[in-house]
Design a protein around this motif. Structure first.
Motif, PDB file in Angstrom:
ATOM      1  N   ILE A 176       0.839  -1.203   0.000  1.00  8.63           N
ATOM      2  CA  ILE A 176       0.000   0.000   0.000  1.00  8.63           C
ATOM      3  C   ILE A 176       0.871   1.249   0.000  1.00  8.63           C
ATOM      4  N   GLY A 180       0.907   3.939  -3.001  1.00  8.10           N
ATOM      5  CA  GLY A 180       0.610   5.299  -2.582  1.00  8.10           C
ATOM      6  C   GLY A 180       1.553   6.291  -3.225  1.00  8.10           C
ATOM      7  N   ALA A 184      -0.905   6.720  -6.603  1.00 10.56           N
ATOM      8  CA  ALA A 184      -1.817   7.654  -5.953  1.00 10.56           C
ATOM      9  C   ALA A 184      -1.295   9.085  -5.950  1.00 10.56           C
ATOM     10  N   GLU A 214      -6.805   8.567  -2.428  1.00 14.51           N
ATOM     11  CA  GLU A 214      -7.589   7.373  -2.067  1.00 14.51           C
ATOM     12  C   GLU A 214      -8.104   6.655  -3.317  1.00 14.51           C
ATOM     13  N   LEU A 217      -5.341   4.716  -5.001  1.00 15.95           N
ATOM     14  CA  LEU A 217      -5.099   3.376  -4.455  1.00 15.95           C
ATOM     15  C   LEU A 217      -6.082   2.374  -5.054  1.00 15.95           C
ATOM     16  N   ALA A 218      -7.348   2.781  -5.133  1.00 15.88           N
ATOM     17  CA  ALA A 218      -8.354   1.901  -5.738  1.00 15.88           C
ATOM     18  C   ALA A 218      -8.031   1.627  -7.201  1.00 15.88           C
ATOM     19  N   ASP A 303     -13.201  -0.355  -0.694  1.00 16.50           N
ATOM     20  CA  ASP A 303     -12.995   0.369   0.568  1.00 16.50           C
ATOM     21  C   ASP A 303     -12.311   1.706   0.313  1.00 16.50           C
ATOM     22  N   TYR A 304     -11.315   1.713  -0.566  1.00 17.09           N
ATOM     23  CA  TYR A 304     -10.620   2.965  -0.855  1.00 17.09           C
ATOM     24  C   TYR A 304     -11.519   3.925  -1.633  1.00 17.09           C
ATOM     25  N   ARG A 305     -12.368   3.386  -2.482  1.00 15.48           N
ATOM     26  CA  ARG A 305     -13.320   4.257  -3.169  1.00 15.48           C
ATOM     27  C   ARG A 305     -14.251   4.927  -2.159  1.00 15.48           C
ATOM     28  N   SER A 307     -13.621   5.600   0.934  1.00 17.53           N
ATOM     29  CA  SER A 307     -12.829   6.598   1.645  1.00 17.53           C
ATOM     30  C   SER A 307     -12.659   7.857   0.807  1.00 17.53           C
ATOM     31  N   ALA A 308     -12.471   7.675  -0.502  1.00 17.91           N
ATOM     32  CA  ALA A 308     -12.341   8.823  -1.404  1.00 17.91           C
ATOM     33  C   ALA A 308     -13.624   9.643  -1.425  1.00 17.91           C
TER      34      ALA A 308
END
Length: 337
Positions: A176, A180, A184, A214, A217-218, A303-305, A307-308
């Motif tokens: 990650i 990142g 990202a 975020e 990352l997705a 999950d990252y979506r 969070s975004a």
């Protein structure tokens, strides 16, 4: 899938700006630059996704900014991204990119390295056009700093990625951290630049950058899924391509941490081999299937979506403007190329 409307909303304007950017001479280096961006054989530039310029322009527009001032920043992001892909293909030995020969396979490794460097320098020259279109000099300087910082992070992440190919003990946390930087950072910069050009303050810019990081990352996790299970007709690469290159993408990192017994022995033996054969690729695919590694990776991307979108909800843009961001993030998680 073709992608949402917003992905094409600015496409013609982006291509026009690219046409002002690419050198018009007949030198070999300029010929390589045109090839790298898909502008050869008298064709218009082929922008595979143009996510970064789209996010930049969408952010600027959603905040009421001047798209003409933002366009140079948007195109500079695409040029930096293209520079990174040229060097990625050299480092990974990939002979195709977007269903076409990669630049190095067409012109040679050495010339392609130089072309990538040239594209990087042109990106910064392009960014300076924002000042000619009325953007305050201090914001142009800040934009250069943002882009430069993102480039440095991206290169650091690529170096991490290469070193991970030599290790069998890469942890999920290390992975990650790597993406990142590698993926990202530039997406975060895309939204940051769009907000900056629109006149947003530091706090608002930071919220948009968080969204970009975020969703970045997705985006990379979805790329990892496609790098293993993507259909060649869509991705331009064979199924299991990342396994053949022994890349430590997320499904493999998770498998190396979680799988036990004979399946763990299979993974370790394959990734210890100097050359991965076709049979090895299918053995690894079977292990990943048994341990639901694709399901885990897609879930983490979702999950990252989420969070975004939470970061986006803290910005000042109107609900109507958020529909474009929602469409783009859905595309990122569902795309097949």
């Amino acid at each position: 899938m073709a992608g949402p409307e917003v992905l094409y909303r600015y496409r013609q304007a982006i291509e026009l700006e690219v046409s002002k950017t690419l050198p018009a001479s007949d030198s070999r280096i300029d010929d390589m630059l045109r090839f790298a961006l898909g502008w050869n054989d008298d064709a218009m530039p082929t922008l595979a996704k143009a996510l970064r310029p789209t996010f930049c322009l969408l952010t600027c527009e959603s905040l009421g900014g001047d798209l003409d001032q933002a366009m140079p920043a948007a195109v500079s992001l695409e040029l930096v991204h293209s520079f990174s892909l040229i060097h990625d293909d050299i480092e990974d030995g990939d002979e195709t990119r977007h269903h076409r020969p990669s630049l190095w396979s067409q012109y040679g490794r050495g010339p392609a390295v130089l072309a990538g460097a040239a594209l990087w320098s042109i990106a910064y020259q392009t960014l300076d056009r924002s000042q000619q279109r009325g953007l305050a000099p201090e914001r142009v300087l800040r934009a250069r700093q943002i882009l430069n910082d993102a480039c440095r992070e991206m290169i650091e992440g690529q170096h991490q990625d290469l070193t991970y190919e030599l290790r069998s003990d890469v942890t999920l946390e290390e992975y990650i951290d790597m993406i990142g930087h590698k993926s990202a950072a530039l997406l975060g910069a895309s939204l940051h630049l769009g907000a900056l050009v629109a006149g947003a303050d530091d706090e608002e810019c930071a919220r948009f950058e968080t969204f970009g990081r975020e969703i970045g990352l997705a985006f990379q996790i979805r790329d990892d899924i496609l790098g293993i299970w993507g259909e060649g007709s869509a991705t331009g690469k064979p199924v299991g391509a990342d396994i053949a290159h022994k890349k430590k993408s997320l499904p493999v990192v998770q498998a190396l941490q979680q799988v036990v017994g004979p399946d763990r022995d299979i993974l370790r033996s394959v990734y210890a081999k100097p050359v991965v054969e076709d049979d090895d690729v299918y053995r690894v695919l079977d292990v990943l299937q048994r341990w639901n590694c694709r399901y885990f990776a897609q879930g983490l991307a979702e999950d990252y979506r989420a969070s975004a979108m939470q970061a986006l909800s803290r910005t000042s843009i109107e609900p109507e403007a958020r529909r474009g961001f929602d469409a783009l993030t859905s595309f990122i998680l569902e795309r097949d190329y």
